[in-house]
Design an enzyme around this catalytic site. Sequence first.
Site, PDB file in Angstrom:
ATOM      1  N   GLY A 181     -45.500  29.600  15.516  1.00  0.00           N
ATOM      2  CA  GLY A 181     -44.527  29.245  14.480  1.00  0.00           C
ATOM      3  C   GLY A 181     -44.038  27.838  14.766  1.00  0.00           C
ATOM      4  O   GLY A 181     -44.693  27.066  15.478  1.00  0.00           O
ATOM      5  N   ARG A 182     -42.875  27.528  14.250  1.00  0.00           N
ATOM      6  CA  ARG A 182     -42.359  26.171  14.427  1.00  0.00           C
ATOM      7  C   ARG A 182     -42.191  25.807  15.897  1.00  0.00           C
ATOM      8  O   ARG A 182     -42.562  24.724  16.335  1.00  0.00           O
ATOM      9  CB  ARG A 182     -41.019  26.030  13.698  1.00  0.00           C
ATOM     10  CG  ARG A 182     -41.192  25.953  12.205  1.00  0.00           C
ATOM     11  CD  ARG A 182     -39.924  26.319  11.477  1.00  0.00           C
ATOM     12  NE  ARG A 182     -39.689  27.751  11.560  1.00  0.00           N
ATOM     13  CZ  ARG A 182     -39.074  28.467  10.632  1.00  0.00           C
ATOM     14  NH1 ARG A 182     -38.609  27.883   9.553  1.00  0.00           N
ATOM     15  NH2 ARG A 182     -38.905  29.767  10.767  1.00  0.00           N
ATOM     16  N   ILE A 183     -41.613  26.759  16.656  1.00  0.00           N
ATOM     17  CA  ILE A 183     -41.347  26.454  18.065  1.00  0.00           C
ATOM     18  C   ILE A 183     -42.660  26.354  18.849  1.00  0.00           C
ATOM     19  O   ILE A 183     -42.869  25.409  19.611  1.00  0.00           O
ATOM     20  CB  ILE A 183     -40.388  27.492  18.683  1.00  0.00           C
ATOM     21  CG1 ILE A 183     -39.027  27.433  17.975  1.00  0.00           C
ATOM     22  CG2 ILE A 183     -40.212  27.248  20.180  1.00  0.00           C
ATOM     23  CD1 ILE A 183     -38.067  28.553  18.335  1.00  0.00           C
ATOM     24  N   ARG A 221     -50.774  35.744  14.344  1.00  0.00           N
ATOM     25  CA  ARG A 221     -51.308  36.660  13.337  1.00  0.00           C
ATOM     26  C   ARG A 221     -52.151  35.902  12.313  1.00  0.00           C
ATOM     27  O   ARG A 221     -53.289  36.229  12.060  1.00  0.00           O
ATOM     28  CB  ARG A 221     -50.159  37.371  12.621  1.00  0.00           C
ATOM     29  CG  ARG A 221     -50.146  38.839  12.900  1.00  0.00           C
ATOM     30  CD  ARG A 221     -49.143  39.591  12.093  1.00  0.00           C
ATOM     31  NE  ARG A 221     -48.046  38.773  11.618  1.00  0.00           N
ATOM     32  CZ  ARG A 221     -46.868  39.247  11.234  1.00  0.00           C
ATOM     33  NH1 ARG A 221     -46.649  40.533  11.299  1.00  0.00           N
ATOM     34  NH2 ARG A 221     -45.917  38.470  10.779  1.00  0.00           N
ATOM     35  N   ILE A 250     -39.934  31.894  26.565  1.00  0.00           N
ATOM     36  CA  ILE A 250     -38.704  31.355  25.973  1.00  0.00           C
ATOM     37  C   ILE A 250     -38.331  32.138  24.714  1.00  0.00           C
ATOM     38  O   ILE A 250     -37.458  31.716  23.963  1.00  0.00           O
ATOM     39  CB  ILE A 250     -38.844  29.853  25.618  1.00  0.00           C
ATOM     40  CG1 ILE A 250     -39.977  29.632  24.600  1.00  0.00           C
ATOM     41  CG2 ILE A 250     -39.071  29.022  26.862  1.00  0.00           C
ATOM     42  CD1 ILE A 250     -39.870  28.318  23.848  1.00  0.00           C
ATOM     43  N   ALA A 251     -39.009  33.286  24.486  1.00  0.00           N
ATOM     44  CA  ALA A 251     -38.806  34.025  23.230  1.00  0.00           C
ATOM     45  C   ALA A 251     -37.786  35.145  23.410  1.00  0.00           C
ATOM     46  O   ALA A 251     -36.579  34.935  23.238  1.00  0.00           O
ATOM     47  CB  ALA A 251     -40.135  34.550  22.727  1.00  0.00           C
ATOM     48  N   ARG A 252     -38.281  36.318  23.765  1.00  0.00           N
ATOM     49  CA  ARG A 252     -37.426  37.460  24.080  1.00  0.00           C
ATOM     50  C   ARG A 252     -38.108  38.245  25.182  1.00  0.00           C
ATOM     51  O   ARG A 252     -39.329  38.399  25.170  1.00  0.00           O
ATOM     52  CB  ARG A 252     -37.232  38.373  22.854  1.00  0.00           C
ATOM     53  CG  ARG A 252     -36.347  37.815  21.741  1.00  0.00           C
ATOM     54  CD  ARG A 252     -34.876  37.709  22.149  1.00  0.00           C
ATOM     55  NE  ARG A 252     -34.051  37.230  21.048  1.00  0.00           N
ATOM     56  CZ  ARG A 252     -33.750  35.953  20.799  1.00  0.00           C
ATOM     57  NH1 ARG A 252     -34.219  35.010  21.592  1.00  0.00           N
ATOM     58  NH2 ARG A 252     -32.990  35.623  19.777  1.00  0.00           N
ATOM     59  N   GLU A 291     -31.575  41.636  29.353  1.00  0.00           N
ATOM     60  CA  GLU A 291     -30.585  40.564  29.371  1.00  0.00           C
ATOM     61  C   GLU A 291     -29.190  41.084  29.051  1.00  0.00           C
ATOM     62  O   GLU A 291     -29.060  41.864  28.111  1.00  0.00           O
ATOM     63  CB  GLU A 291     -31.026  39.549  28.300  1.00  0.00           C
ATOM     64  CG  GLU A 291     -30.643  38.155  28.587  1.00  0.00           C
ATOM     65  CD  GLU A 291     -31.280  37.209  27.584  1.00  0.00           C
ATOM     66  OE1 GLU A 291     -32.527  37.213  27.452  1.00  0.00           O
ATOM     67  OE2 GLU A 291     -30.531  36.500  26.930  1.00  0.00           O
ATOM     68  N   HIS A 315     -30.999  31.777  29.445  1.00  0.00           N
ATOM     69  CA  HIS A 315     -31.223  31.699  27.993  1.00  0.00           C
ATOM     70  C   HIS A 315     -30.655  30.392  27.404  1.00  0.00           C
ATOM     71  O   HIS A 315     -29.713  30.417  26.612  1.00  0.00           O
ATOM     72  CB  HIS A 315     -30.604  32.930  27.294  1.00  0.00           C
ATOM     73  CG  HIS A 315     -31.257  33.234  25.973  1.00  0.00           C
ATOM     74  ND1 HIS A 315     -31.369  34.498  25.454  1.00  0.00           N
ATOM     75  CD2 HIS A 315     -31.838  32.420  25.051  1.00  0.00           C
ATOM     76  CE1 HIS A 315     -31.981  34.460  24.275  1.00  0.00           C
ATOM     77  NE2 HIS A 315     -32.273  33.206  24.011  1.00  0.00           N
TER      78      HIS A 315
HETATM   79  C1  GLV Z   1     -32.344  31.962  20.852  1.00  0.00           C
HETATM   80  O1  GLV Z   1     -32.973  32.671  21.606  1.00  0.00           O
HETATM   81  C2  GLV Z   1     -32.413  32.071  19.443  1.00  0.00           C
HETATM   82  O2  GLV Z   1     -33.046  33.008  18.935  1.00  0.00           O
HETATM   83  O3  GLV Z   1     -31.818  31.212  18.780  1.00  0.00           O
HETATM   84  C1  GLV Z   2     -38.837  29.962  15.036  1.00  0.00           C
HETATM   85  O1  GLV Z   2     -38.044  29.392  14.325  1.00  0.00           O
HETATM   86  C2  GLV Z   2     -40.282  29.785  14.955  1.00  0.00           C
HETATM   87  O2  GLV Z   2     -40.751  29.605  13.827  1.00  0.00           O
HETATM   88  O3  GLV Z   2     -40.963  29.806  15.990  1.00  0.00           O
END
Ligand code: GLV
Ligand code: GLV
Length: 316
Positions: free
Chosen positions: A154-156, A176, A234-236, A265, A283
Amino acid sequence: MKVFITRSLPGNVEKTLRENGHSVVTFKKDRPITKKEFINYARNADAVISLLTDKIDSEIIDNLKKCKIIANYAAGYNNIDINYAKQKNIIVTNTPDILTNATADIALTLALTCSRRVIDGHDFVKKKKFKGWAPKLLLGLDICGKTIGIIGAGRIGQAVAKRFKAFDTKIIYYNRSRKSDFEKKIGAKKVTLKKLMSVSDIITIQIPSTNETYHLLDKEHLSFLKPNAILINIARGEVVDEKYLIQLLKKNKIHSAGFDVYENEPNIDPELLKLPNVVVLPHLGSATIETRTKMALLCAENVLRVLKGKSAKTPV
Ligand code: GLV
Ligand code: GLV
């Protein structure tokens, strides 16, 4: 109308909302709000600005008698039962885009910190162990020439890849859908998750937490990691089988791992904290003054629009 904010935020959110004629209550304690407190404060609110630490389940939503919008102060929204909110005609918004660069920077920070043993070096100097330059002192791993596996483009994920590209690396990704623009711009190649795990030197995870991505990196996939692999999340935390990852790190089956997020967490597995080959952050993905301020103003903007009867700017 009444806006409830579940914790004090950077920037002038309260002022912005008041200037637009709304009354604002903020939970002022320096800790996440409890469920009971949330319900008490939010019961009569027309809008709520929430945090990723607020678990907003059907019970809470049932108690939001007047709420039109929950503006979540995060890109992720796995803390909210969004289907139930939708059923109750509550709009949910998040804060995408504006935190992309800051969050991508944290992935790079963790990757560089792991590969170049920054924390080990820092501790070494602070403990007054540094007796001069030495040929074999704290040798890390190169990044140049390596293969970077981007999980979730995605964007990140794309912003992380763009940064790694500048280090002369090869980028592969698991997502995906195919991202043709990304492939053209970065020269990234789409692969299966198994392939990504088997060939990558550094893996970074940017995929949202959903029912489908729970333990996406399970025992089987984690077992494919190369002996010198570095894994960055860095996600979840829920996306990775953390217990199994800890076993791999304990047995030195991979080089190291960088964590910004955890499965339980903020109650981090004590086994993880004992490991020498991990870098742990609390986080901090979006934690810059500029980004957190923009996120607060975006939440306010979403609230203002919805309370005026307009569509939200960034609905989920
Ligand atoms: C941070 O983990 C967010 O989802 O903004
Ligand atoms: C979150 O904003 C993503 O698109 O990865």
